[in-house]
Write a protein that holds these residues in place. Structure first.
Motif, PDB file in Angstrom:
ATOM      1  N   LEU A 165       4.280   0.032   3.112  1.00 38.19           N
ATOM      2  CA  LEU A 165       3.192  -0.476   1.977  1.00 38.19           C
ATOM      3  C   LEU A 165       2.166   0.698   1.805  1.00 38.19           C
ATOM      4  O   LEU A 165       1.304   0.981   3.129  1.00 38.19           O
ATOM      5  CB  LEU A 165       2.941  -1.180   1.921  1.00 38.19           C
ATOM      6  CG  LEU A 165       4.361  -2.946   2.229  1.00 38.19           C
ATOM      7  CD1 LEU A 165       3.516  -3.933   1.795  1.00 38.19           C
ATOM      8  CD2 LEU A 165       5.032  -2.282   0.907  1.00 38.19           C
ATOM      9  N   GLU A 166       2.192   1.156   0.399  1.00 40.48           N
ATOM     10  CA  GLU A 166       0.638   2.141   0.215  1.00 40.48           C
ATOM     11  C   GLU A 166       0.188   1.487  -1.699  1.00 40.48           C
ATOM     12  O   GLU A 166       1.299   2.182  -1.919  1.00 40.48           O
ATOM     13  CB  GLU A 166       0.862   3.572   0.493  1.00 40.48           C
ATOM     14  CG  GLU A 166       0.909   3.816   1.743  1.00 40.48           C
ATOM     15  CD  GLU A 166       1.339   5.494   1.729  1.00 40.48           C
ATOM     16  OE1 GLU A 166       0.658   6.051   0.484  1.00 40.48           O
ATOM     17  OE2 GLU A 166       1.817   6.614   2.862  1.00 40.48           O
ATOM     18  N   ASN A 167      -0.893   0.837  -0.935  1.00 35.08           N
ATOM     19  CA  ASN A 167      -1.531   0.217  -2.546  1.00 35.08           C
ATOM     20  C   ASN A 167      -0.077  -0.603  -3.494  1.00 35.08           C
ATOM     21  O   ASN A 167      -0.400  -0.758  -4.628  1.00 35.08           O
ATOM     22  CB  ASN A 167      -1.517   1.212  -3.664  1.00 35.08           C
ATOM     23  CG  ASN A 167      -2.756   2.603  -2.742  1.00 35.08           C
ATOM     24  OD1 ASN A 167      -3.866   2.051  -1.671  1.00 35.08           O
ATOM     25  ND2 ASN A 167      -2.852   3.411  -3.250  1.00 35.08           N
ATOM     26  N   GLY A 168       0.939  -1.217  -2.032  1.00 34.16           N
ATOM     27  CA  GLY A 168       1.443  -2.791  -2.899  1.00 34.16           C
ATOM     28  C   GLY A 168       3.001  -2.609  -3.644  1.00 34.16           C
ATOM     29  O   GLY A 168       4.092  -2.528  -3.474  1.00 34.16           O
ATOM     30  N   ILE A 169       3.619  -0.377  -2.658  1.00 28.75           N
ATOM     31  CA  ILE A 169       4.103   0.095  -3.012  1.00 28.75           C
ATOM     32  C   ILE A 169       5.139   0.663  -1.631  1.00 28.75           C
ATOM     33  O   ILE A 169       4.204   1.189  -1.115  1.00 28.75           O
ATOM     34  CB  ILE A 169       4.180   1.663  -3.682  1.00 28.75           C
ATOM     35  CG1 ILE A 169       2.963   1.355  -5.237  1.00 28.75           C
ATOM     36  CG2 ILE A 169       5.381   2.033  -4.414  1.00 28.75           C
ATOM     37  CD1 ILE A 169       3.462   0.043  -6.040  1.00 28.75           C
TER      38      ILE A 169
END
Length: 208
Positions: free
Chosen positions: A171-175
């Motif tokens: 995940l990156e920033n919830g994505i």
């Protein structure tokens, strides 16, 4: 106010829609727009109460109207799912349904698991096919926080025979930016997992 003939005509029309619908990514938005008026015609939603289908008339329940109403609600929810769930939760939801079309809609990076998008979705489709060939029509999720790698692991297990996918989401920033397929025996597994039933995404080479 509709009469019996109008209900019968609408029920038959709803049946034809259900039978003929090809609900993949390319036409889902168009399908929702095309059938919006029909849905509205048979939708009852007083105030903030849940919507229900107006599918009963003179003691008869018109099943196809009811089925169409549920289908429209489901597809509308899925198309607007990020209004209700995080990106990670949405990907989990579509994995549980083995819906590669909608996973493709929400996974838009150029590469996943070291594969470009066509190869990745070819492999994903094959993995889902293996699970379905074993009699599973949906997956349920078990989440384990591995004490060895300190990562949240997803076990997507078949509802029929417990065959499973074992994935970690990056995940990156919830994505969800990438997926990692866990093959390590050192990972902490739930007690009821049969490792002989793991289905792998990266074991089939695309024919192109």
């Amino acid at each position: 106010m509709l009469d019996k003939i109008e209900y019968e005509i609408a029920d038959s029309f709803c049946e034809s829609i259900i039978i003929s619908s090809d609900l993949n990514l390319s036409n889902q938005q168009a399908w929702l727009e095309e059938h919006k008026n029909l849905y509205t015609r048979f939708n009852i939603q007083p105030g903030k109460l849940p919507a229900i289908a107006n599918c009963n008339f003179e003691g008869v329940k018109y099943e196809n109207i009811s089925k169409f109403h549920r289908l429209y609600q489901k597809l509308s929810f899925e198309y607007h799912i990020l209004d209700y769930k995080s990106h990670e939760e949405a990907i989990v939801y579509f994995f549980e349904q083995m819906n590669s079309y909608m996973i493709a809609h929400y996974l838009t990076e150029e590469y996943y698991m070291g594969m470009d998008l066509p190869d990745f979705f070819y492999s994903l489709g094959n993995a889902f096919q293996v699970l379905q060939d074993r009699g599973n029509n949906r997956l349920y999720t078990e989440i384990v926080q591995c004490s060895n790698c300190n990562k949240k692991q997803y076990f997507f297990k078949g509802n029929k025979d417990d065959s499973y996918l074992h994935l970690i989401f990056k995940l990156e920033n919830g994505i969800v930016m990438d997926l990692i397929e866990c093959r390590e025996t050192k990972c902490v597994l739930p007690d009821n997992v049969d490792t002989e039933k793991q289905v792998f995404l990266d074991s089939i080479t695309p024919p192109f």
